[in-house]
Structures are given as C-alpha cells and as structure tokens.
Design an enzyme around this catalytic site. Sequence first.
Site, PDB file in Angstrom:
ATOM      1  N   GLY A  20       0.814  -1.227   0.000  1.00  0.00           N
ATOM      2  CA  GLY A  20       0.000   0.000   0.000  1.00  0.00           C
ATOM      3  C   GLY A  20       0.840   1.266   0.000  1.00  0.00           C
ATOM      4  O   GLY A  20       0.512   2.244   0.679  1.00  0.00           O
ATOM      5  N   SER A  22       1.584   3.502  -2.434  1.00  0.00           N
ATOM      6  CA  SER A  22       1.395   4.623  -3.357  1.00  0.00           C
ATOM      7  C   SER A  22       0.163   5.450  -3.028  1.00  0.00           C
ATOM      8  O   SER A  22      -0.937   5.173  -3.507  1.00  0.00           O
ATOM      9  CB  SER A  22       1.288   4.092  -4.789  1.00  0.00           C
ATOM     10  N   GLY A  24      -2.572   8.012  -3.370  1.00  0.00           N
ATOM     11  CA  GLY A  24      -3.155   8.608  -4.580  1.00  0.00           C
ATOM     12  C   GLY A  24      -3.425   7.576  -5.653  1.00  0.00           C
ATOM     13  O   GLY A  24      -4.117   7.847  -6.622  1.00  0.00           O
ATOM     14  N   ASN A  25      -2.848   6.381  -5.480  1.00  0.00           N
ATOM     15  CA  ASN A  25      -3.074   5.265  -6.404  1.00  0.00           C
ATOM     16  C   ASN A  25      -4.097   4.362  -5.715  1.00  0.00           C
ATOM     17  O   ASN A  25      -3.780   3.646  -4.762  1.00  0.00           O
ATOM     18  CB  ASN A  25      -1.725   4.568  -6.634  1.00  0.00           C
ATOM     19  N   SER A  28      -3.454   0.532  -5.271  1.00  0.00           N
ATOM     20  CA  SER A  28      -2.389   0.231  -4.299  1.00  0.00           C
ATOM     21  C   SER A  28      -2.890   0.450  -2.874  1.00  0.00           C
ATOM     22  O   SER A  28      -2.641  -0.361  -1.970  1.00  0.00           O
ATOM     23  CB  SER A  28      -1.167   1.108  -4.586  1.00  0.00           C
ATOM     24  N   GLU A 163       7.845  11.557 -13.931  1.00  0.00           N
ATOM     25  CA  GLU A 163       7.334  10.186 -13.889  1.00  0.00           C
ATOM     26  C   GLU A 163       7.503   9.459 -15.220  1.00  0.00           C
ATOM     27  O   GLU A 163       6.875   8.437 -15.474  1.00  0.00           O
ATOM     28  CB  GLU A 163       5.867  10.199 -13.459  1.00  0.00           C
ATOM     29  N   ARG A 195       2.201  14.304  -9.551  1.00  0.00           N
ATOM     30  CA  ARG A 195       3.578  13.802  -9.532  1.00  0.00           C
ATOM     31  C   ARG A 195       4.479  14.417 -10.610  1.00  0.00           C
ATOM     32  O   ARG A 195       5.696  14.371 -10.498  1.00  0.00           O
ATOM     33  CB  ARG A 195       3.568  12.286  -9.730  1.00  0.00           C
ATOM     34  N   HIS A 231      -1.295   9.093 -12.878  1.00  0.00           N
ATOM     35  CA  HIS A 231      -0.517   9.320 -14.106  1.00  0.00           C
ATOM     36  C   HIS A 231      -1.491   9.570 -15.262  1.00  0.00           C
ATOM     37  O   HIS A 231      -2.578   8.967 -15.299  1.00  0.00           O
ATOM     38  CB  HIS A 231       0.329   8.082 -14.464  1.00  0.00           C
ATOM     39  N   ASP A 233      -1.380   8.351 -18.141  1.00  0.00           N
ATOM     40  CA  ASP A 233      -1.669   7.153 -18.946  1.00  0.00           C
ATOM     41  C   ASP A 233      -2.794   6.309 -18.359  1.00  0.00           C
ATOM     42  O   ASP A 233      -3.112   5.236 -18.864  1.00  0.00           O
ATOM     43  CB  ASP A 233      -0.400   6.328 -19.224  1.00  0.00           C
ATOM     44  N   CYS A 348       1.223   0.479 -18.187  1.00  0.00           N
ATOM     45  CA  CYS A 348       2.238   0.805 -17.170  1.00  0.00           C
ATOM     46  C   CYS A 348       3.435  -0.127 -17.273  1.00  0.00           C
ATOM     47  O   CYS A 348       4.557   0.248 -16.960  1.00  0.00           O
ATOM     48  CB  CYS A 348       1.673   0.646 -15.762  1.00  0.00           C
TER      49      CYS A 348
HETATM   50  O1  SUG Z   1       3.770   4.395  -9.078  1.00  0.00           O
HETATM   51  N1  SUG Z   1       2.285   1.410  -7.986  1.00  0.00           N
HETATM   52  C1  SUG Z   1       2.794   2.225  -9.084  1.00  0.00           C
HETATM   53  C2  SUG Z   1       1.981   2.000 -10.315  1.00  0.00           C
HETATM   54  C3  SUG Z   1       2.589   2.663 -11.505  1.00  0.00           C
HETATM   55  C4  SUG Z   1       1.708   2.646 -12.679  1.00  0.00           C
HETATM   56  N2  SUG Z   1       2.354   3.220 -13.785  1.00  0.00           N
HETATM   57  C5  SUG Z   1       1.763   3.944 -14.757  1.00  0.00           C
HETATM   58  N3  SUG Z   1       0.543   4.399 -14.616  1.00  0.00           N
HETATM   59  N4  SUG Z   1       2.435   4.211 -15.813  1.00  0.00           N
HETATM   60  C6  SUG Z   1       2.817   3.695  -8.711  1.00  0.00           C
HETATM   61  O2  SUG Z   1       1.876   4.152  -8.058  1.00  0.00           O
HETATM   62  C7  SUG Z   1       2.369   0.405  -5.796  1.00  0.00           C
HETATM   63  C8  SUG Z   1       3.381  -0.210  -4.905  1.00  0.00           C
HETATM   64  C9  SUG Z   1       2.841  -0.706  -3.612  1.00  0.00           C
HETATM   65  O3  SUG Z   1       1.807  -0.236  -3.168  1.00  0.00           O
HETATM   66  O4  SUG Z   1       3.493  -1.541  -3.049  1.00  0.00           O
HETATM   67  C10 SUG Z   1       3.005   1.242  -6.877  1.00  0.00           C
HETATM   68  O5  SUG Z   1       4.090   1.735  -6.716  1.00  0.00           O
END
Ligand code: SUG
Length: 419
Positions: A20, A22, A24-25, A28, A163, A195, A231, A233, A348
């Site tokens: 967990g 990241s 904002g992602n 994750s 990025e 980012r 991101h 993408d 990605c």
């Molecule tokens: O940077 N996830 C990556 C996913 C990257 C996706 N890339 C693109 N969209 N191009 C990030 O958020 C999660 C790692 C963790 O939670 O352990 C992570 O880093």
Amino acid sequence: MPLEEINFDGIIGPTHNYAGLSFGNVASMRHGGQVSQPRAAALQGIDKMRANLALGLAQGVFVPHPRPHRGWLEALGSKIEKADPPLAAAAMSASAMWAANAATVSPAPDTSDGRCHLTVANLRTMTHRSHEWPATLTQIRLAFGDERHFAVHAPVPPAFGDEGAANHMRLTPGHGEPGIELFVYGVSGGAFPARQHVEASKAIARLHRLDPERTLFVQQSERAIAAGAFHNDVVAVANERVLFAHSEAFEDREGVIARCERLVPGFELVEVAADEVPLEDAISSYLFNAQLVSPPAGEMTLVVPSEARKTASVWAWLERHVAVNGPIRRVEVVDVRQSMANGGGPACLRLRVVADTSTVDPRFLVDDDRLDAIADMVRRHWPVEIDHADLQQPALIRDVEAARAALLEAMDLSEMASS
Ligand code: SUG
C-alpha cells in the site's frame, strides 16, 4: 532495418507485494496488506509479452532491480533486517516493473540531432520509487548504449518530479516519421499529489532537442488526479494519429484538441464521454491504460486488462464503438491482475521505444524462446506468495536475491548483479 515501435516490459520481480505504498493510487491503497503472488504476477506479465509477439510486434524487457535495495538502506544508516517496516517495504518494492515510469523517450525523427533520446525518470514523489533511477539508468545505458543512435540522459534534478513516459504522449503519421510530443503535467489533484512537474517536462523537451513548435505542455485535469489518475496514462493513450482519451483527462480539453488538429495531419480523437463511462469506472477498469498498437499486418488494436470486461459501462462502450466506427478496430484482453492490484495496467508495464532493433543490445530483446527461458527461471525461483508482514524474513530475502541472480545469469546479464 526500419524504425519500429518496440515495447520494453518490466519483468515483474520476485518481491512483488502489496504494501500500500502509493498514496493517490487507489488500487495500491485498496490492496495494501493483502498477500501477493509474485510467480503468478511475473507469468502474467510474460503472457502479455507473448500476446504482443503474436500480434507481430517487437518486444523487449527490463530486468528487476536488486531488492532489497541494500545500498539505499545503508545510505539511511539502516539494514533490511533492522529497518522500520515502512522503510523495509520501500526497499523491497518491485515497482520498477512499471516500465512506463522508467524514462521519457523521444524517437529520432523528433529530435534535432536525429538520435533517439531517453531521460530516466527521477520518480521523486513516492519514497519507494525515488531510489529506482540509478538501476534504471544502468540498464538503459546498456540496452541503448550505441551513441550513434541513442542519447541517454540522467534524471532531471529532484526539485521537479518526473514520472517518465506515463505523462508523455506522441502523435505521428507513422512511428518512423516526425511527430508531435505532448508532455502532460499536474498542478494539483485534491487530496492526492500531482507527480509530474511542468519544469521537469520542459527540461526534458530541451534536453531531447525537440522542436518547440511541435511540443505541447498540457495540464492534466485536477479532477482526474483527485479521482485516482495519478498518471496521465490512466486516462489517455496515443498511437500514430489517434488520441484515445477520457473527456475529463485534460484541464483545457478544447485547447488540446485544437492544437492537435492543427499540428497532426489526419488527427483522430476517440473520446469517451463522462456520461457514458464515468471517470471512476475508467480508472478502476484501466480502460485507457491499454496498449494501443498497430500490428504490422493488422488493424489498430487496443490491448485492455481483463478488468475492462468486468466493468459494465466500459465493456458496453467498447462493444458500441470498436470496429463499428473510428480507427480502433480490435480489442484484445490480457490478464495482468497481480500488477493491476498495485495500480499497474498493460500500458504501465511497458516503455515504448522507436528504434531499429539491430541497434539495441540483443540481451534486452525477446522472442518466444527467450520468454520460455525467462518463464522457466520464474517458475523455479519466484516465491509463490508474499505476505507483506514477512518482507524482512531472512529466508525470503535470501530467496529473492538468488532468484534475481539466476535470471541475470540466464539472460547473460550477470554484469548487472550489483546494480
Ligand atoms: O507508481 N504502484 C505504481 C503503479 C505505476 C503505474 N504506472 C503507470 N501508470 N504508468 C505507482 O503508483 C504500488 C506499490 C505498492 O503499493 O506496493 C506502486 O508503486
């Protein structure tokens, strides 16, 4: 040999886990604490590469970075066995698998010195990704070491977050012809960080010797970042003359479209309206984190993750539009669920480089036989499961270090053992 688009996929490393990390992602954050399956993850990634090969596309790979990152922990006065768990998790992350974040690439036809330029991303916004760049730089310098054809740049200074290709798109009549490059930066994203800094994008455009008349700096919409599109993408993808994007991807939608129409002969926008596919569905399904590709003998194809099929609004949109009208003629579905749970879809996992394959170090190019050999190493050495609570277990650390060493040996890349 002509220039062609080569997808370089990150081989998913043996430490793939759900910590967990990241912010904002959304994926994750949601999957943090779950048990991961590194072996299945890596095999899913290999199968995606096989699907690209089956479409007749050239395929390359990047290898996993050394994990744990002992040097980074040492610089922090710590060691993997003793580090606080968040620091240990950052040192064990397999996040280098998402090769779209490795670098920004400007193909030779776009640059004033006629070489393909690559700038390694500093990834400074996320702790666990901020230490990827040295190993990425080593690898990119090896793969694209022929200075007659490539110019490799170290990351821009960490004052400005970068990025890589995740925030960069290119539109062109054909991969080997001059194109326009779009750098998509963020300003803010509600509770979540933006980012990509515009100054990093501008620096890369200068370093890559791009024509300012054919270089666009485009602001990603705040709403998209706030909804989890950390991101660009995740909400837009370009291939040749086609821009496939969500209607809420950019802050100034009309301005972006007008400039593309002016600069790209035959520009085609395939836009998904928010009332057909809400941003949240686009982000959870990763509709736009697809590989939009032009197979040599076939029709433009969108390679989507299986999550797209499970999202009703997204699948209905694809059924209504693809092959019915517009330039995207086919959809291929791939299963990269292990990577998706960390917010990494098909796009990605790959970095697009336009090059003549004979100018790339062949150890980084793959065919089905080489993928068989890599899959064999994965089946023999990658852990079946990792519980993120076990990331500091000595037995796991011994196993993952041995796994990477075995892969490097099988790929004749043992010189990268310590980098
Ligand atoms: O940077 N996830 C990556 C996913 C990257 C996706 N890339 C693109 N969209 N191009 C990030 O958020 C999660 C790692 C963790 O939670 O352990 C992570 O880093």
